[in-house]
Design an enzyme around this catalytic site. Sequence first.
Site, PDB file in Angstrom:
ATOM      1  N   ASN A   1     -81.376  56.557 -37.830  1.00 46.54           N
ATOM      2  CA  ASN A   1     -81.444  57.881 -37.196  1.00 46.54           C
ATOM      3  C   ASN A   1     -82.188  57.868 -35.868  1.00 46.54           C
ATOM      4  OD1 ASN A   1     -79.969  59.477 -38.904  1.00 46.54           O
ATOM      5  ND2 ASN A   1     -81.716  60.221 -40.101  1.00 46.54           N
TER       6      ASN A   1
ATOM      7  N   ASP B   1     -79.332  61.975 -47.889  1.00 43.32           N
ATOM      8  CA  ASP B   1     -79.437  61.225 -46.639  1.00 43.32           C
ATOM      9  C   ASP B   1     -80.709  60.372 -46.606  1.00 43.32           C
ATOM     10  OD1 ASP B   1     -77.071  62.291 -45.822  1.00 43.32           O
ATOM     11  OD2 ASP B   1     -77.907  63.607 -44.286  1.00 43.32           O
ATOM     12  N   GLY B   2     -81.797  60.885 -47.185  1.00 44.55           N
ATOM     13  CA  GLY B   2     -83.043  60.128 -47.218  1.00 44.55           C
ATOM     14  C   GLY B   2     -82.895  58.859 -48.039  1.00 44.55           C
TER      15      GLY B   2
ATOM     16  N   ARG C   1     -95.578  65.392 -20.587  1.00 45.81           N
ATOM     17  CA  ARG C   1     -96.639  66.021 -21.368  1.00 45.81           C
ATOM     18  C   ARG C   1     -95.906  66.759 -22.476  1.00 45.81           C
ATOM     19  NH1 ARG C   1    -101.652  65.660 -21.717  1.00 45.81           N
ATOM     20  NH2 ARG C   1    -101.955  67.896 -21.813  1.00 45.81           N
TER      21      ARG C   1
ATOM     22  N   ALA D   1     -80.284  64.971 -37.024  1.00 44.60           N
ATOM     23  CA  ALA D   1     -81.561  65.009 -37.744  1.00 44.60           C
ATOM     24  C   ALA D   1     -82.669  65.563 -36.820  1.00 44.60           C
ATOM     25  CB  ALA D   1     -81.887  63.623 -38.278  1.00 44.60           C
TER      26      ALA D   1
END
Lengths: 284, 284, 284, 284
Positions: B140, B66-67, B168, B182
Amino acid sequence: MKVGIVANPHKPGAKAALKRLGDVLETSGMEQVYEKATADLIGRSDGLGGLELAETADMFAVLGGDGTMLNAMARLGGTSKPIAGINIGTLGFLTSCTDDEIESFAAALKEGTYSTSRRTLLSARVIREGREPRDFMALNEVVLARGQTGRLVSLSASVSGELLNHYRADGIIVATPTGSTAYSLSAGGPLISPSAEVFVITPICPHTLSQRSLIVDDEAVIELSPDDTSEGPMLFTVDGRDCIEIVARDRVEVRKAPQELNLVRLDGRSFYAALRQKLNWRGG
Amino acid sequence: MKVGIVANPHKPGAKAALKRLGDVLETSGMEQVYEKATADLIGRSDGLGGLELAETADMFAVLGGDGTMLNAMARLGGTSKPIAGINIGTLGFLTSCTDDEIESFAAALKEGTYSTSRRTLLSARVIREGREPRDFMALNEVVLARGQTGRLVSLSASVSGELLNHYRADGIIVATPTGSTAYSLSAGGPLISPSAEVFVITPICPHTLSQRSLIVDDEAVIELSPDDTSEGPMLFTVDGRDCIEIVARDRVEVRKAPQELNLVRLDGRSFYAALRQKLNWRGG
Amino acid sequence: MKVGIVANPHKPGAKAALKRLGDVLETSGMEQVYEKATADLIGRSDGLGGLELAETADMFAVLGGDGTMLNAMARLGGTSKPIAGINIGTLGFLTSCTDDEIESFAAALKEGTYSTSRRTLLSARVIREGREPRDFMALNEVVLARGQTGRLVSLSASVSGELLNHYRADGIIVATPTGSTAYSLSAGGPLISPSAEVFVITPICPHTLSQRSLIVDDEAVIELSPDDTSEGPMLFTVDGRDCIEIVARDRVEVRKAPQELNLVRLDGRSFYAALRQKLNWRGG
Amino acid sequence: MKVGIVANPHKPGAKAALKRLGDVLETSGMEQVYEKATADLIGRSDGLGGLELAETADMFAVLGGDGTMLNAMARLGGTSKPIAGINIGTLGFLTSCTDDEIESFAAALKEGTYSTSRRTLLSARVIREGREPRDFMALNEVVLARGQTGRLVSLSASVSGELLNHYRADGIIVATPTGSTAYSLSAGGPLISPSAEVFVITPICPHTLSQRSLIVDDEAVIELSPDDTSEGPMLFTVDGRDCIEIVARDRVEVRKAPQELNLVRLDGRSFYAALRQKLNWRGG
């Protein structure tokens, strides 16, 4: 403009709020017509049944909280005419204002300074071999869950004919964007903006921890069914209200209903502001 | 049919898989054209740059996980021609098949027995007073998060001009349906079917526990910005890759990109089956 | 009874609250001794350094919120003498009362109508080959997390010499019961009663969804370390304050500290009531 | 050494596994004594009732999964003699080994190369005005949850006499460390190491999102009770097995049982390794 009025007679303060609403609408020169039990509450004998009211009025004012809105919506048969909820005390997700704001509410109706927020409804059909199918309509969610048992149940979900998953869980929820702030949220589901054209399928306490909520587009047909014939009956619930038993080989088909609900939104009120208030969001 | 080929040269087995893919495509009578670094890996000197390859080829085969897909997509400049990922070893969410299936993959290309799954891309613009805006594209997600500090940061999100919330938190993610499996998932977000036309806004470790993921329709413009000028710079990240610093008064605008990605989906492969496999879902 | 006084000088209202506290203690006949920066704030020249103050006073009054308490605790060198936090404005988890209650606070000190809640401290040692180990003490938590990168990091945790797990995550938290209401809670961890003799190990946004918080008894020695030498440095943080870089082959050892903190608890104040208030719990 | 043997007769492969276990124990020179239904399964007429078996044997081998272990534990009346679970097929959280390892299991028994892992049991008392209290014992958890209704229920939890909270939820779980990997985990609770002397109180789908699991020391007495007399009966469940109805004004008192369970742990087997395997944890 003829305003149909429905109240939750069990809500403390309902009678007083009804009187005030009646007075204010009269002063504003708007016609009023009452649902039967609501009329009874203030001693009027001209109340109408839900479907007749839906036919007669141009829009609706519902006095009570989100639960009253869900009930009124069901009794009105899924009308698409504008509905405004007037909550007694606090603000709800479905209601337009509180009873403190009846005057500005009436003014907004008269001057038309409101918009409507279109809300998708779910249509659910319970199918059992050899029986007439039974149809239900939901604004928030439908749920298939374990009945009178302390064990997880086995059930399947498919999306538009394709298997999504077999679950071991307490049950499974199919919710609309409107219902995303209700039971699905308690079960770990996301918030959904009313304008997103999706449903969310949320498993309740799934045995497998990676079985998260799934967002699907609202053209999908979702089918839920028990998976294991040896387990007892499950409960099928619509907006936390109707409750019927589902047994092995029954199927529940869920899809977008042809009708839509139109919630009155006073100008200047925002969905995100309601989230921040109702969910106690704080920033800095 | 001219197939543009890109590989992750650092992936063990890339070279062997490339050779096999080349042989199989040749046998099938399909033309091949290689990205530069990929060509170098197998001793070819006719490699092309990313944009030139995007221009020349009719579709793309990407060898890696996937990368590698995310990287290739960026180098190809957001092409809308079909892209097929061939994972070496295991199956990914973006890839079409594994390297064990190169033969059936080539056959599917030749015979056209595949469909494409359209994937929305995010377009993000970083705006700083007195500077040219900088544009990024994500498949993504984009993330605005704390930088080199052990403290929570203060940041705001708005949706189409309306304040969503002041947070916050460790940061905030805006993800596509593709990115829902992801980082957003790790941060507690829901799964989203590729056909749902939405984005998900997921706060990372928010201090207020009720600040869940929010689903918005993908026509929305989401703006993220630091809230507190006394805190140090934050990190802005695109698909876990580019990384720039964001300071007080910068703004990040996120919207749907005009381009779309078209992932090759071999017949019989389903998104839900991939979920079940990759997330170790078990039923009974 | 000699009361050591520490304030957060940056907190609005600190000066006024200090004056009132001084007056009330004087009226009650209790001796006062001031920390240096605090003394400066109200124009006294007799302020003491943290360790000297810890030595001299019998108990401590800290003016500020939970963050001020964490700082004061560090400057006092982990004293086991009673510490009372007086929050300016709202109630905190560590503080004993608000500045509205200074009179009843002083009365309780004088009459001894308070108990102390013993709080475990963490002792953390950072070990690097060829260097002196560095030691830290935490009341809330220690964190090993990704530094200036948009990617997940790889790290390992072991418990008393036994591998717990290799993680792909944003980081990992080891928290005390006191810290269970702070960062660990934001990252999905449980609440822990102060009397439970445990620590909680909470992964931050783990890639594998089933990697939940783990409760271990507080005799355990927890070791954290980076797993992948090719990734950049991580950040190690103590109570959100100290921040040092951790590189491959460094190790962090975390165990119960020999000291304990004794928080003053006014009679009638309960931990559960504080949870209900701070976390906005509502029942019916 | 006399080994008491209990099997789940409905588990496929139980008979064959029983035979093998019998043969192996005989070869190793260990005496065997069978529970009644188990004896019947392999045609022996000398089976004993659960309590008699608990009295007679020195330790126990239970053939089946975690559910069989829970059942056997109940039938043996909460014995503190060592119990070893032999799972048929996969590994469980409570079982010591799989049926593939019967030989090494018998060798370990003979040579004493095992330790025992002490497991806390819960003692629960259901109290109704004008009735004898009813007592139950749980290894995993007790649950008070909604019965045959689609709505949330209102219930209260107190800890050692102090109100914890009023909940609107599907129910509430009190679990042991052993039970932390069962229903409490599905409902969002943390994992707990067997050596931590705590219980976990986990609300099921609470309406208020910040109502997380709470860890309390196991000397605490936890009381659960319905809050609203107008709601229907709730279900009280023990280890997913016994199931009785609880009505308004009933109370359930939960505390540590005087007995403990001693699970056989073969040398080299670790709790953390079981977590990694059962929960599909992956690192890099």
